[in-house]
Write a protein that holds these residues in place. Structure first.
Motif, PDB file in Angstrom:
ATOM      1  N   SER A   2       0.821  -1.068   0.170  1.00 37.90           N
ATOM      2  CA  SER A   2      -0.132  -0.041  -0.139  1.00 37.90           C
ATOM      3  C   SER A   2       0.722   1.240   0.009  1.00 37.90           C
ATOM      4  CB  SER A   2      -1.007  -0.031   1.178  1.00 37.90           C
ATOM      5  OG  SER A   2      -0.191   0.132   2.350  1.00 37.90           O
ATOM      6  N   ASP A   3       0.254   2.360  -0.343  1.00 34.38           N
ATOM      7  CA  ASP A   3       0.871   3.726  -0.582  1.00 34.38           C
ATOM      8  C   ASP A   3       1.551   4.074   0.878  1.00 34.38           C
ATOM      9  OD1 ASP A   3       0.741   3.927  -3.092  1.00 34.38           O
ATOM     10  OD2 ASP A   3      -1.010   5.449  -3.147  1.00 34.38           O
ATOM     11  N   GLU A   4       0.581   3.837   1.819  1.00 37.28           N
ATOM     12  CA  GLU A   4       1.059   4.019   3.353  1.00 37.28           C
ATOM     13  C   GLU A   4       2.344   3.233   3.847  1.00 37.28           C
ATOM     14  OE1 GLU A   4      -0.723   3.944   7.575  1.00 37.28           O
ATOM     15  OE2 GLU A   4      -1.914   4.557   6.071  1.00 37.28           O
ATOM     16  N   ARG A   5       2.317   2.136   3.560  1.00 40.09           N
ATOM     17  CA  ARG A   5       3.398   1.092   3.895  1.00 40.09           C
ATOM     18  C   ARG A   5       4.602   1.567   3.070  1.00 40.09           C
ATOM     19  NH1 ARG A   5       2.401  -4.911   3.837  1.00 40.09           N
ATOM     20  NH2 ARG A   5       4.533  -4.755   4.552  1.00 40.09           N
ATOM     21  N   ARG A   6       4.390   1.931   1.909  1.00 40.62           N
ATOM     22  CA  ARG A   6       5.344   2.264   0.939  1.00 40.62           C
ATOM     23  C   ARG A   6       6.401   3.664   1.336  1.00 40.62           C
ATOM     24  NH1 ARG A   6       3.316   2.507  -4.083  1.00 40.62           N
ATOM     25  NH2 ARG A   6       3.391   0.223  -4.212  1.00 40.62           N
ATOM     26  N   ARG A   7       5.462   4.543   1.832  1.00 43.06           N
ATOM     27  CA  ARG A   7       6.030   5.823   2.358  1.00 43.06           C
ATOM     28  C   ARG A   7       6.712   5.478   3.750  1.00 43.06           C
ATOM     29  NH1 ARG A   7       0.712   9.090   2.439  1.00 43.06           N
ATOM     30  NH2 ARG A   7       0.161   7.916   0.948  1.00 43.06           N
ATOM     31  N   GLY A   8       6.162   4.664   4.568  1.00 45.08           N
ATOM     32  CA  GLY A   8       6.741   4.372   5.499  1.00 45.08           C
ATOM     33  C   GLY A   8       8.149   3.692   5.433  1.00 45.08           C
ATOM     34  N   LEU A  10      10.018   3.830   2.833  1.00 48.73           N
ATOM     35  CA  LEU A  10      11.020   5.039   2.250  1.00 48.73           C
ATOM     36  C   LEU A  10      11.432   5.865   3.257  1.00 48.73           C
ATOM     37  CD1 LEU A  10       9.236   5.315  -1.148  1.00 48.73           C
ATOM     38  CD2 LEU A  10      11.337   4.145  -0.839  1.00 48.73           C
ATOM     39  N   GLY A  11      10.507   6.144   4.037  1.00 52.52           N
ATOM     40  CA  GLY A  11      10.829   7.149   5.241  1.00 52.52           C
ATOM     41  C   GLY A  11      12.080   6.619   6.054  1.00 52.52           C
ATOM     42  N   ALA A  12      11.753   5.245   6.563  1.00 57.37           N
ATOM     43  CA  ALA A  12      12.662   4.684   7.398  1.00 57.37           C
ATOM     44  C   ALA A  12      13.996   4.469   6.732  1.00 57.37           C
ATOM     45  CB  ALA A  12      11.954   3.510   7.802  1.00 57.37           C
ATOM     46  N   THR A  13      13.956   4.164   5.576  1.00 57.90           N
ATOM     47  CA  THR A  13      15.345   3.903   4.940  1.00 57.90           C
ATOM     48  C   THR A  13      15.856   5.289   4.574  1.00 57.90           C
ATOM     49  OG1 THR A  13      14.186   2.221   3.415  1.00 57.90           O
ATOM     50  CG2 THR A  13      16.191   3.133   2.580  1.00 57.90           C
ATOM     51  N   ALA A  14      15.535   6.176   4.345  1.00 60.12           N
ATOM     52  CA  ALA A  14      16.019   7.618   4.399  1.00 60.12           C
ATOM     53  C   ALA A  14      16.669   8.238   5.565  1.00 60.12           C
ATOM     54  CB  ALA A  14      14.990   8.800   3.892  1.00 60.12           C
ATOM     55  N   ARG A  15      15.815   7.769   6.656  1.00 54.55           N
ATOM     56  CA  ARG A  15      16.273   8.394   7.815  1.00 54.55           C
ATOM     57  C   ARG A  15      17.738   7.216   8.203  1.00 54.55           C
ATOM     58  NH1 ARG A  15      10.808   8.461   8.673  1.00 54.55           N
ATOM     59  NH2 ARG A  15      10.772   6.606   9.678  1.00 54.55           N
ATOM     60  N   ALA A  16      17.510   6.168   8.065  1.00 54.01           N
ATOM     61  CA  ALA A  16      18.693   5.240   8.286  1.00 54.01           C
ATOM     62  C   ALA A  16      19.712   5.550   7.601  1.00 54.01           C
ATOM     63  CB  ALA A  16      18.280   3.625   8.153  1.00 54.01           C
ATOM     64  N   ALA A  17      19.540   5.962   6.102  1.00 55.25           N
ATOM     65  CA  ALA A  17      20.574   6.216   5.456  1.00 55.25           C
ATOM     66  C   ALA A  17      21.331   7.714   5.986  1.00 55.25           C
ATOM     67  CB  ALA A  17      20.485   6.362   3.990  1.00 55.25           C
ATOM     68  N   GLY A  18      20.613   8.590   6.246  1.00 53.57           N
ATOM     69  CA  GLY A  18      20.907   9.810   7.073  1.00 53.57           C
ATOM     70  C   GLY A  18      21.640   9.589   8.306  1.00 53.57           C
ATOM     71  N   ARG A  19      21.226   8.630   8.956  1.00 54.09           N
ATOM     72  CA  ARG A  19      22.143   8.521  10.284  1.00 54.09           C
ATOM     73  C   ARG A  19      23.303   7.970   9.888  1.00 54.09           C
ATOM     74  NH1 ARG A  19      16.931   7.047  11.998  1.00 54.09           N
ATOM     75  NH2 ARG A  19      17.443   4.784  11.564  1.00 54.09           N
ATOM     76  N   ARG A  20      23.624   7.002   8.845  1.00 55.69           N
ATOM     77  CA  ARG A  20      24.852   6.602   8.637  1.00 55.69           C
ATOM     78  C   ARG A  20      25.637   7.412   8.037  1.00 55.69           C
ATOM     79  NH1 ARG A  20      21.400   2.212   6.843  1.00 55.69           N
ATOM     80  NH2 ARG A  20      21.753   3.097   4.648  1.00 55.69           N
ATOM     81  N   PHE A  21      25.294   8.423   7.311  1.00 51.26           N
ATOM     82  CA  PHE A  21      26.011   9.439   6.435  1.00 51.26           C
ATOM     83  C   PHE A  21      26.318  10.438   7.599  1.00 51.26           C
ATOM     84  CE2 PHE A  21      26.305  13.769   4.977  1.00 51.26           C
ATOM     85  CZ  PHE A  21      27.104  13.731   4.018  1.00 51.26           C
TER      86      PHE A  21
END
Length: 90
Positions: A2-8, A10-21
């Motif tokens: 679903s769109d909501e799960r996809r947004r969740g 993608l958001g979690a993946t982006a936050r994790a990438a930001g923390r690693r960066f």
């Protein structure tokens, strides 16, 4: 998915990438600060040996690596790089 799960996701993946960066950026800055404070070398240096084409840790006597062989062109070039502070390290 679903769109909501996809947004969740993608958001979690982006936050994790930001923390690693951010962690990598901090580690790089701390390494630069330490290198600047210690100077280019202490009594040991990790160099890439031109003569034997291998990584090695050498003891520096002044700025002369302990594996230095006078007259060998690769060793002479390495010695110049060590003195200039531009030797290839690992």
């Amino acid at each position: 998915m679903s769109d909501e799960r996809r947004r969740g996701f993608l958001g979690a993946t982006a936050r994790a990438a930001g923390r690693r960066f951010a962690a990598a950026k901090r580690a790089y800055s701390q390494g630069q600060e330490r290198a600047d404070a210690e100077g280019p070398y202490d009594e040991h240096a990790r160099i890439v040996c031109r003569r034997h084409a291998q990584k090695r840790t050498v003891v520096l006597d002044g700025y002369v690596p302990d594996c230095f062989e006078a007259g060998h062109p690769d060793c002479e070039g390495c010695l110049e790089d060590v003195r200039d502070g531009t030797v290839e390290t690992w």
